[in-house]
Design a protein around this motif. Sequence first.
Motif, PDB file in Angstrom:
ATOM      1  N   GLU A  10       0.834  -1.209   0.000  1.00 25.80           N
ATOM      2  CA  GLU A  10       0.000   0.000   0.000  1.00 25.80           C
ATOM      3  C   GLU A  10       0.870   1.260   0.000  1.00 25.80           C
ATOM      4  O   GLU A  10       0.594   2.216  -0.735  1.00 25.80           O
ATOM      5  N   LEU A  11       1.899   1.235   0.822  1.00 30.25           N
ATOM      6  CA  LEU A  11       2.763   2.406   0.921  1.00 30.25           C
ATOM      7  C   LEU A  11       3.524   2.635  -0.386  1.00 30.25           C
ATOM      8  O   LEU A  11       3.746   3.781  -0.793  1.00 30.25           O
ATOM      9  N   ALA A  12       3.900   1.561  -1.051  1.00 30.34           N
ATOM     10  CA  ALA A  12       4.570   1.699  -2.347  1.00 30.34           C
ATOM     11  C   ALA A  12       3.650   2.364  -3.360  1.00 30.34           C
ATOM     12  O   ALA A  12       4.082   3.227  -4.140  1.00 30.34           O
ATOM     13  N   HIS A  13       2.367   1.998  -3.353  1.00 30.55           N
ATOM     14  CA  HIS A  13       1.398   2.632  -4.253  1.00 30.55           C
ATOM     15  C   HIS A  13       1.224   4.108  -3.912  1.00 30.55           C
ATOM     16  O   HIS A  13       1.133   4.956  -4.816  1.00 30.55           O
ATOM     17  N   GLU A  14       1.211   4.424  -2.623  1.00 27.35           N
ATOM     18  CA  GLU A  14       1.078   5.825  -2.209  1.00 27.35           C
ATOM     19  C   GLU A  14       2.281   6.639  -2.661  1.00 27.35           C
ATOM     20  O   GLU A  14       2.141   7.775  -3.128  1.00 27.35           O
ATOM     21  N   ASN A  15       3.472   6.078  -2.512  1.00 28.66           N
ATOM     22  CA  ASN A  15       4.678   6.776  -2.949  1.00 28.66           C
ATOM     23  C   ASN A  15       4.661   7.011  -4.453  1.00 28.66           C
ATOM     24  O   ASN A  15       5.029   8.091  -4.931  1.00 28.66           O
ATOM     25  N   PHE A  18       2.386   9.811  -5.277  1.00 39.58           N
ATOM     26  CA  PHE A  18       2.961  11.114  -4.925  1.00 39.58           C
ATOM     27  C   PHE A  18       3.891  11.607  -6.020  1.00 39.58           C
ATOM     28  O   PHE A  18       3.884  12.797  -6.370  1.00 39.58           O
ATOM     29  N   TRP A  19       4.709  10.718  -6.582  1.00 38.76           N
ATOM     30  CA  TRP A  19       5.762  11.141  -7.497  1.00 38.76           C
ATOM     31  C   TRP A  19       5.329  11.222  -8.954  1.00 38.76           C
ATOM     32  O   TRP A  19       6.098  11.696  -9.790  1.00 38.76           O
ATOM     33  N   ARG A  20       4.105  10.834  -9.239  1.00 42.21           N
ATOM     34  CA  ARG A  20       3.670  10.848 -10.639  1.00 42.21           C
ATOM     35  C   ARG A  20       3.731  12.270 -11.193  1.00 42.21           C
ATOM     36  O   ARG A  20       3.032  13.165 -10.745  1.00 42.21           O
ATOM     37  N   THR A 135      13.458   4.246  -3.781  1.00 39.43           N
ATOM     38  CA  THR A 135      12.420   3.911  -4.755  1.00 39.43           C
ATOM     39  C   THR A 135      12.256   5.035  -5.756  1.00 39.43           C
ATOM     40  O   THR A 135      12.145   4.810  -6.969  1.00 39.43           O
ATOM     41  N   GLN A 136      12.262   6.278  -5.273  1.00 38.25           N
ATOM     42  CA  GLN A 136      12.154   7.410  -6.193  1.00 38.25           C
ATOM     43  C   GLN A 136      13.380   7.490  -7.086  1.00 38.25           C
ATOM     44  O   GLN A 136      13.283   7.830  -8.273  1.00 38.25           O
ATOM     45  N   GLU A 197       7.348  12.681   4.950  1.00 32.69           N
ATOM     46  CA  GLU A 197       8.336  13.712   5.305  1.00 32.69           C
ATOM     47  C   GLU A 197       9.479  13.740   4.289  1.00 32.69           C
ATOM     48  O   GLU A 197       9.893  14.810   3.824  1.00 32.69           O
ATOM     49  N   MET A 198       9.994  12.563   3.938  1.00 35.01           N
ATOM     50  CA  MET A 198      11.087  12.473   2.984  1.00 35.01           C
ATOM     51  C   MET A 198      10.646  12.965   1.603  1.00 35.01           C
ATOM     52  O   MET A 198      11.350  13.757   0.954  1.00 35.01           O
ATOM     53  N   ASN A 199       9.501  12.498   1.144  1.00 33.10           N
ATOM     54  CA  ASN A 199       9.034  12.892  -0.180  1.00 33.10           C
ATOM     55  C   ASN A 199       8.841  14.395  -0.291  1.00 33.10           C
ATOM     56  O   ASN A 199       9.203  15.009  -1.307  1.00 33.10           O
TER      57      ASN A 199
END
Length: 217
Positions: A10-15, A18-20, A135-136, A197-199
Amino acid sequence: MTAARDFVRELAHENAAFWRGRDVRLDPEAPPVVRREQIRYRMRQGVYNELRSVELIAAWIPHVPEREIRELLPGQLDDEQRHYQLLRTRLFGLGEDPDAYRPLPEWQALFDWLVACRTRPTLEKLAMFQFAGETQSCEGFEALIELAQDVDPETAELYRTQILPDEYRHAAIGRKALSLLADTPAAQERARAACREMNEKIFAAYRAHRARVDLRA
């Protein structure tokens, strides 16, 4: 409670959501001469990033008590040092001086902050850097490789064969850490907040870079 493995997915999908469309350092529609300069800027920035990554991982290792996670970090440190050397050598081959690069204050502050996070819980540290950040980086390198194919194929091949496979492993360290440690609702919320926070900090640095590029245009 969400199982840890399901939470990581789930968190991977959220990340990813965010970055799209938010990595504003490359212009896919730019002419080749502009893309070539953008790619070389990314490489100069990459030399700095890899060197600072060595620094922060070395600072973090003494503060990761979980043996099964701690034992993975020296390998990542070695990878980052090798990437630093590879990119530096490639830039010299292109007639560039990688040591002349000066990071944006926002980018330097990002790494200073990460080094200072060494005493935060392992869950939060690895959610920030290995899970969210690496990941980013994987996604950013995939985009860079695609855009470099026709303007600098040798650099594209360097990233594809020598750097990106390692980045996948680094992101996997983050997934393993979260799978082991994000085992309660409270821990999952801390991990989610650390990723956010990181993103946000990375994106703020990207926007600062974009503002300077547009100002020069």
